[in-house]
Design a protein around this motif. Structure first.
Motif, PDB file in Angstrom:
ATOM      1  N   ALA A 201       0.836  -1.206   0.000  1.00  0.00           N
ATOM      2  CA  ALA A 201       0.000   0.000   0.000  1.00  0.00           C
ATOM      3  C   ALA A 201       0.871   1.256   0.000  1.00  0.00           C
ATOM      4  O   ALA A 201       0.580   2.231  -0.718  1.00  0.00           O
ATOM      5  CB  ALA A 201      -0.932  -0.010   1.205  1.00  0.00           C
ATOM      6  N   ASN A 202       1.963   1.237   0.746  1.00  0.00           N
ATOM      7  CA  ASN A 202       2.850   2.402   0.797  1.00  0.00           C
ATOM      8  C   ASN A 202       3.551   2.630  -0.540  1.00  0.00           C
ATOM      9  O   ASN A 202       3.695   3.776  -0.987  1.00  0.00           O
ATOM     10  CB  ASN A 202       3.897   2.241   1.907  1.00  0.00           C
ATOM     11  CG  ASN A 202       3.317   2.473   3.286  1.00  0.00           C
ATOM     12  OD1 ASN A 202       2.229   3.032   3.413  1.00  0.00           O
ATOM     13  ND2 ASN A 202       4.035   2.036   4.319  1.00  0.00           N
ATOM     14  N   GLU A 203       3.996   1.542  -1.169  1.00  0.00           N
ATOM     15  CA  GLU A 203       4.671   1.681  -2.461  1.00  0.00           C
ATOM     16  C   GLU A 203       3.704   2.202  -3.528  1.00  0.00           C
ATOM     17  O   GLU A 203       4.066   3.051  -4.350  1.00  0.00           O
ATOM     18  CB  GLU A 203       5.268   0.340  -2.894  1.00  0.00           C
ATOM     19  CG  GLU A 203       6.490  -0.075  -2.093  1.00  0.00           C
ATOM     20  CD  GLU A 203       6.911  -1.515  -2.349  1.00  0.00           C
ATOM     21  OE1 GLU A 203       8.090  -1.835  -2.090  1.00  0.00           O
ATOM     22  OE2 GLU A 203       6.061  -2.333  -2.787  1.00  0.00           O
ATOM     23  N   GLU A 204       2.478   1.703  -3.505  1.00  0.00           N
ATOM     24  CA  GLU A 204       1.503   2.179  -4.483  1.00  0.00           C
ATOM     25  C   GLU A 204       1.200   3.659  -4.260  1.00  0.00           C
ATOM     26  O   GLU A 204       1.086   4.431  -5.231  1.00  0.00           O
ATOM     27  CB  GLU A 204       0.220   1.360  -4.415  1.00  0.00           C
ATOM     28  CG  GLU A 204      -0.792   1.788  -5.464  1.00  0.00           C
ATOM     29  CD  GLU A 204      -2.042   0.934  -5.477  1.00  0.00           C
ATOM     30  OE1 GLU A 204      -2.067  -0.050  -6.243  1.00  0.00           O
ATOM     31  OE2 GLU A 204      -2.980   1.253  -4.724  1.00  0.00           O
ATOM     32  N   TYR A 205       1.067   4.061  -3.005  1.00  0.00           N
ATOM     33  CA  TYR A 205       0.822   5.474  -2.719  1.00  0.00           C
ATOM     34  C   TYR A 205       1.986   6.319  -3.238  1.00  0.00           C
ATOM     35  O   TYR A 205       1.780   7.401  -3.818  1.00  0.00           O
ATOM     36  CB  TYR A 205       0.632   5.689  -1.215  1.00  0.00           C
ATOM     37  CG  TYR A 205       0.190   7.094  -0.866  1.00  0.00           C
ATOM     38  CD1 TYR A 205      -1.160   7.443  -0.876  1.00  0.00           C
ATOM     39  CD2 TYR A 205       1.119   8.080  -0.555  1.00  0.00           C
ATOM     40  CE1 TYR A 205      -1.582   8.723  -0.581  1.00  0.00           C
ATOM     41  CE2 TYR A 205       0.718   9.378  -0.264  1.00  0.00           C
ATOM     42  CZ  TYR A 205      -0.630   9.689  -0.281  1.00  0.00           C
ATOM     43  OH  TYR A 205      -1.027  10.976  -0.005  1.00  0.00           O
ATOM     44  N   PHE A 208       1.724   6.684  -7.122  1.00  0.00           N
ATOM     45  CA  PHE A 208       0.732   7.668  -7.561  1.00  0.00           C
ATOM     46  C   PHE A 208       1.155   9.089  -7.189  1.00  0.00           C
ATOM     47  O   PHE A 208       0.958  10.029  -7.967  1.00  0.00           O
ATOM     48  CB  PHE A 208      -0.645   7.330  -6.981  1.00  0.00           C
ATOM     49  CG  PHE A 208      -1.387   6.302  -7.787  1.00  0.00           C
ATOM     50  CD1 PHE A 208      -2.219   6.688  -8.823  1.00  0.00           C
ATOM     51  CD2 PHE A 208      -1.232   4.939  -7.534  1.00  0.00           C
ATOM     52  CE1 PHE A 208      -2.900   5.747  -9.585  1.00  0.00           C
ATOM     53  CE2 PHE A 208      -1.907   3.997  -8.288  1.00  0.00           C
ATOM     54  CZ  PHE A 208      -2.742   4.399  -9.325  1.00  0.00           C
ATOM     55  N   SER A 209       1.755   9.251  -6.017  1.00  0.00           N
ATOM     56  CA  SER A 209       2.186  10.578  -5.579  1.00  0.00           C
ATOM     57  C   SER A 209       3.284  11.126  -6.492  1.00  0.00           C
ATOM     58  O   SER A 209       3.238  12.286  -6.926  1.00  0.00           O
ATOM     59  CB  SER A 209       2.695  10.532  -4.134  1.00  0.00           C
ATOM     60  OG  SER A 209       1.685  10.099  -3.265  1.00  0.00           O
ATOM     61  N   TYR A 234      -9.825   1.424  -8.236  1.00  0.00           N
ATOM     62  CA  TYR A 234      -8.998   2.445  -8.890  1.00  0.00           C
ATOM     63  C   TYR A 234      -9.809   3.644  -9.362  1.00  0.00           C
ATOM     64  O   TYR A 234      -9.239   4.712  -9.607  1.00  0.00           O
ATOM     65  CB  TYR A 234      -8.136   1.816  -9.987  1.00  0.00           C
ATOM     66  CG  TYR A 234      -7.027   1.009  -9.342  1.00  0.00           C
ATOM     67  CD1 TYR A 234      -5.959   1.657  -8.721  1.00  0.00           C
ATOM     68  CD2 TYR A 234      -7.099  -0.381  -9.256  1.00  0.00           C
ATOM     69  CE1 TYR A 234      -4.971   0.940  -8.068  1.00  0.00           C
ATOM     70  CE2 TYR A 234      -6.113  -1.106  -8.598  1.00  0.00           C
ATOM     71  CZ  TYR A 234      -5.058  -0.441  -8.002  1.00  0.00           C
ATOM     72  OH  TYR A 234      -4.089  -1.135  -7.335  1.00  0.00           O
ATOM     73  N   THR A 237      -9.127   5.602  -6.409  1.00  0.00           N
ATOM     74  CA  THR A 237      -7.769   6.160  -6.471  1.00  0.00           C
ATOM     75  C   THR A 237      -7.732   7.361  -7.408  1.00  0.00           C
ATOM     76  O   THR A 237      -7.072   8.370  -7.123  1.00  0.00           O
ATOM     77  CB  THR A 237      -6.780   5.079  -6.951  1.00  0.00           C
ATOM     78  OG1 THR A 237      -6.877   3.934  -6.101  1.00  0.00           O
ATOM     79  CG2 THR A 237      -5.357   5.596  -6.935  1.00  0.00           C
ATOM     80  N   GLU A 240      -9.156  10.179  -5.514  1.00  0.00           N
ATOM     81  CA  GLU A 240      -8.253  10.597  -4.430  1.00  0.00           C
ATOM     82  C   GLU A 240      -7.117  11.474  -4.950  1.00  0.00           C
ATOM     83  O   GLU A 240      -6.745  12.471  -4.318  1.00  0.00           O
ATOM     84  CB  GLU A 240      -7.684   9.348  -3.740  1.00  0.00           C
ATOM     85  CG  GLU A 240      -6.685   9.657  -2.625  1.00  0.00           C
ATOM     86  CD  GLU A 240      -6.039   8.402  -2.044  1.00  0.00           C
ATOM     87  OE1 GLU A 240      -5.150   8.542  -1.194  1.00  0.00           O
ATOM     88  OE2 GLU A 240      -6.420   7.275  -2.455  1.00  0.00           O
ATOM     89  N   PHE A 241      -6.545  11.106  -6.105  1.00  0.00           N
ATOM     90  CA  PHE A 241      -5.380  11.828  -6.630  1.00  0.00           C
ATOM     91  C   PHE A 241      -5.748  12.866  -7.695  1.00  0.00           C
ATOM     92  O   PHE A 241      -4.860  13.515  -8.251  1.00  0.00           O
ATOM     93  CB  PHE A 241      -4.356  10.836  -7.199  1.00  0.00           C
ATOM     94  CG  PHE A 241      -3.593  10.102  -6.130  1.00  0.00           C
ATOM     95  CD1 PHE A 241      -2.431  10.630  -5.596  1.00  0.00           C
ATOM     96  CD2 PHE A 241      -4.060   8.900  -5.629  1.00  0.00           C
ATOM     97  CE1 PHE A 241      -1.734   9.974  -4.595  1.00  0.00           C
ATOM     98  CE2 PHE A 241      -3.375   8.219  -4.631  1.00  0.00           C
ATOM     99  CZ  PHE A 241      -2.203   8.759  -4.107  1.00  0.00           C
TER     100      PHE A 241
END
Length: 283
Positions: A201-205, A208-209, A234, A237, A240-241
């Motif tokens: 989850a952290n790597e995916e965030y 995207f960031s 998604y 997601t 969110e982004f």
């Protein structure tokens, strides 16, 4: 509108598909596609043919490419849409990222020879319409041809993936480079099939960031490898982004792809379709 039958991700013989750009355009038209893009891997040599074929079939068209990127030791794919296919920064960047495929392919063949499958480089080359883009898919087709596996799905269970014979990693472009090649040539960068990557989850965030920080503007929400639940995830997601949503089958071949051109669910409501950002680039 979200109900447009847009298919903005597929591959031709110019990279690792089995159909020509002309055959893909005709298939897209027959399947009801209204807006199409050819997105060969790290290569835009088929774009002029695809545009001409789209026009001949009465299809609206966006230029496309799928760029291989290394992020957190994983290969991630970034789709570019609506860029200028003659932009020198794009052409030079793609040439550089293709450069390592030949040596990697010979090393893959040598590993396969060591486990009793000789001639894999020459065998894979027969399936590569573009020798600069020889890839695992071409090796997989050869392994099926010689009877080492029943189908390409079995190949990727037994060979060519991490920890199995024939797996050779390759360092691709950086995320920043790929996004900037696309955006500086007038296009929109899109994260392809995000559910396929084995990220925490952290790597995916972080993906995207960083993608957004570099100027990335879209994500594939509906794609051939996403389940309905993943499309919902998604879509969240994207909201969110603040990213636009894309839709593409990732079609490679009638005999291999489980999702055909134009045969996807429509985008969920309440998202901005990526083609709204590219209205002036549609041809």
């Amino acid at each position: 509108m979200a109900t447009l039958n847009a298919d903005l991700h597929c591959h031709s013989v110019v990279s690792d598909g089995t159909l020509t750009p002309e055959e893909l355009a005709a298939r897209a038209k027959a399947n009801g596609v209204e807006l199409w893009a050819l997105t060969d891997h790290d290569e835009i040599g088929g774009q002029a043919r695809a545009l001409a074929a789209a026009r001949a079939n009465g299809l609206q068209y966006l230029t496309g490419v799928e760029i291989s990127v290394t992020f957190a030791n994983e290969t991630v794919h970034i789709v570019g849409l609506g860029f200028d296919a003659d932009d020198p920064r794009m052409l030079e960047g793609l040439e550089a990222t293709r450069g390592g495929r030949g040596g990697r392919a010979r090393e893959m063949a040598s590993q396969l020879a060591a486990v009793g499958i000789p001639g894999a480089y020459e065998g894979a080359l027969k399936y590569a319409g573009n020798p600069e883009l020889i890839s695992r898919t071409h090796f997989a087709r050869f392994l099926v041809e010689v009877g080492a596996c029943r189908d390409t799905a079995e190949v990727f269970r037994k060979f060519l993936t991490e920890g199995k014979p024939g797996y050779v990693p390759h360092r691709w472009a950086s995320l920043k480079d790929a996004v900037q090649w696309i955006s500086r040539s007038g296009g929109v960068a899109v994260i392809a099939h995000p559910a396929r990557y084995k990220f925490t989850a952290n790597e995916e965030y972080a993906l995207f960031s960083e993608f957004k920080a570099h100027g990335g503007r879209g994500v594939e929400v509906v794609t051939g490898s996403h389940t309905a639940a993943e499309a919902v995830r998604y879509a969240g997601t994207a909201r969110e982004f603040g990213l636009a949503a894309s839709r593409g089958s990732d079609f490679h071949s009638p005999g291999e792809s489980h999702t055909d051109l134009g045969q996807l669910p429509y985008l969920p409501d309440a998202l901005t379709p990526v083609w709204h950002l590219l209205a002036d680039r549609i041809r």
